[in-house]
Design an enzyme around this catalytic site. Structure first.
Site, short mmCIF file in Angstrom:
data_model
loop_
_atom_site.label_atom_id
_atom_site.label_comp_id
_atom_site.label_asym_id
_atom_site.label_seq_id
_atom_site.Cartn_x
_atom_site.Cartn_y
_atom_site.Cartn_z
N LYS A 76 5.55 -8.18 -12.04
CA LYS A 76 5.85 -7.89 -10.64
C LYS A 76 5.80 -6.39 -10.37
O LYS A 76 6.27 -5.58 -11.19
CB LYS A 76 7.24 -8.44 -10.33
CG LYS A 76 7.75 -8.20 -8.91
CD LYS A 76 9.15 -8.79 -8.79
CE LYS A 76 9.79 -8.52 -7.44
NZ LYS A 76 11.15 -9.09 -7.35
N SER A 152 12.14 -11.77 -3.65
CA SER A 152 11.07 -10.79 -3.59
C SER A 152 9.98 -10.98 -4.65
O SER A 152 9.02 -10.23 -4.67
CB SER A 152 11.67 -9.38 -3.73
OG SER A 152 12.31 -9.22 -4.99
N SER A 176 16.01 -13.27 -5.82
CA SER A 176 14.57 -12.96 -5.82
C SER A 176 13.77 -13.61 -6.93
O SER A 176 12.54 -13.53 -6.93
CB SER A 176 14.36 -11.44 -5.87
OG SER A 176 14.75 -10.85 -4.66
#
Length: 479
Positions: A76, A152, A176
């Site tokens: 990520k 996220s 997230s």
């Protein structure tokens, strides 16, 4: 051997086993993944940058002989650096930031033999439960491209659910990992506080709340990846948690199930019921767990909901404020209008007015909420709840260009997730079917501090008793 079918039919542990038996090579797996990315990422927009040629050279060379040797993996683009790759945090302020070295977690991933193929999309500084940054644009849900991947870690979830690779790095400061897993039909475990080190080592305020791990298609992949990253760095501010009794999280899945005490609820702490499909998923799961021999009854922990949200926001925002100010100092200039998104600007300006006493009280609240929730887990081993209180939202509902809309909608996404960042307890989102619109629904399992092995075993029981699709069908529907 059809390497495309390999990606459809095997998880990361299974692919590593094939590599170990020399039935497929790391280079062949990399080729299959690169082809999938080329085919599917223009539709799903999961990646913000790739390093396919560098990964191909690594796959063809001498990879470390780790437990996941040769398996392609994505990281990520928030809170985890890969040397030579963008580290934008989803923000225009960091659009040209390039990592000089691997972060601690990337180092551990490489040591395990994983081959990093790219960085995945994230909302700006992770401040949205939907992955729609202005810098990179939205990621699209593989189950329906009109809808959000969650946030996220939405780029990672899109890559995995979209069949591009079996697992990807993610992190969780308010849900997230669990929210994107729920939106995309994946398994997502948020580990206990202290189980996994803070990758960058400097987020002293965010670190008590945010922690890294992964989104995966299978429970055993989550266990295997947790084995890879678990354990402190020298000087970490939180004591290391004990390893599972079986010696590893993956081995713990083979332990005989024990009868656990499970409390379940379908409403949030303020008594507002989750959407009907989530309620039905919890009730089905409660009945299934009872059939599997667990003691199941309706019960829920109690905590101060408004204080939890305020403390989480203050502590996390303080870390982001410092990150922005440090970047501006590095660039030698003031903040410009287009550096950050409108919602981030509101947070930044409010945090600038925060006093030291306010932050101290927020940290005290973190401790207080933990003590409010903990007694529940003296009577129950696991709490079963929805992961999301609302259906998977359409893209544009959580619009960071409209702060008022964000404040109206964002809190509903974290009704059941954010408290366990404040308390530090382990919590996992488990796929639990689909709603009437054909979008994923998930339940959440939460346990006491350090009980990841117990949660993984229960999730594996559910995976065996009520299997879920490992990825979305391709191509995805658009309406």
């Amino acid at each position: 051997m059809d390497t495309g079918e390999l990606l459809d039919d095997h998880d990361a542990v299974g692919l590593a086993d094939l590599v170990r038996r020399r039935e497929v090579s790391p280079a062949e797996l990399l080729d299959a993944v690169s082809w999938r990315i080329e085919e599917r990422d223009p539709t799903l927009r999961a990646f913000v940058a790739t390093r396919v040629e560098a990964a191909r050279a690594e796959a063809a060379g001498e990879l470390p002989d780790g437990p996941l040797r040769g398996v392609p993996f994505a990281v990520k683009d928030l809170g985890c650096d890969v040397a030579g790759m963008v580290s934008s945090q989803g923000s225009r302020l960091f659009a040209d930031a390039v990592a000089a070295r691997d972060g601690a977690l990337t180092t551990r991933y490489r040591r395990a033999g994983l081959v990093v193929v790219g960085k995945t999309n994230s909302p700006e500084f992770g401040k949205n439960a939907s992955t729609e940054p202005l810098l990179h644009g939205p990621s699209y849900n593989p189950w329906r491209t009109t809808h959000s991947t969650g946030g996220s870690s939405g780029g990672s979830a899109a890559a995995v659910a979209g069949g591009m690779l079996p697992a990807a790095h993610a992190n969780d400061g308010g849900g997230s990992i669990r929210i994107p897993a729920a939106c995309c039909g994946l398994f997502g475990l948020k580990p206990s506080r202290g189980r996994v080190p803070d990758d960058q080592g400097l987020s002293a305020l965010a670190y008590p709340l945010s922690i890294a791990h992964a989104v995966t298609r299978t429970v055993r992949d989550s266990a295997a990846l947790l084995d890879v990253v678990a354990g402190p760095l020298p000087g970490d501010p939180y004591a290391a948690l004990p390893a599972p009794a079986a010696g590893s999280f993956l081995a713990a899945l083979d332990a005989a199930p024990t009868r656990l005490r499970v409390g379940f609820a379908t409403a949030n702490v303020d008594g507002i019921a989750a959407h009907p499909a989530a309620v039905r998923a919890v009730e089905r799961t409660a009945a299934l767990l009872a059939e599997l021999g667990h003691r199941v009854e309706e019960a829920a922990p109690v905590w101060d909901g408004p204080a939890t949200g305020q403390a989480l926001g203050q502590v996390m925002s303080a870390a982001t404020h410092a990150q922005i100010e440090d970047r501006l100092a590095e660039l030698g200039r003031e903040l410009r209008e287009d550096d950050i998104e409108p919602f981030t600007r509101v947070i930044h300006e409010r945090t600038a007015a925060m006093r030291g006493a306010d932050l101290s009280r927020a940290l005290q609240t973190v401790v207080r909420i933990g003590r409010e929730v903990a007694p529940f887990f003296e009577s129950y081993d696991v709490w079963l709840s929805p992961t999301l209180g609302v259906p998977v939202p359409e893209l544009g509902v959580l619009d960071t260009s409209d702060p008022a809309s964000m404040y109206a909608h964002a809190a509903k996404m974290t009704w059941f997730t954010s408290v366990f960042n404040v308390t530090g307890l382990p919590s996992a989102s488990v796929p639990a079917g689909f709603d009437e619109a054909g979008l994923p629904v998930a339940i959440q399992l939460t346990g006491r501090l350090g009980a990841e092995a117990q949660l993984l075993r229960m999730a594996a029981q559910l995976e065996e008793a009520a299997p879920w699709p490992r990825q979305a069908t391709w191509p995805p529907p658009v309406g």
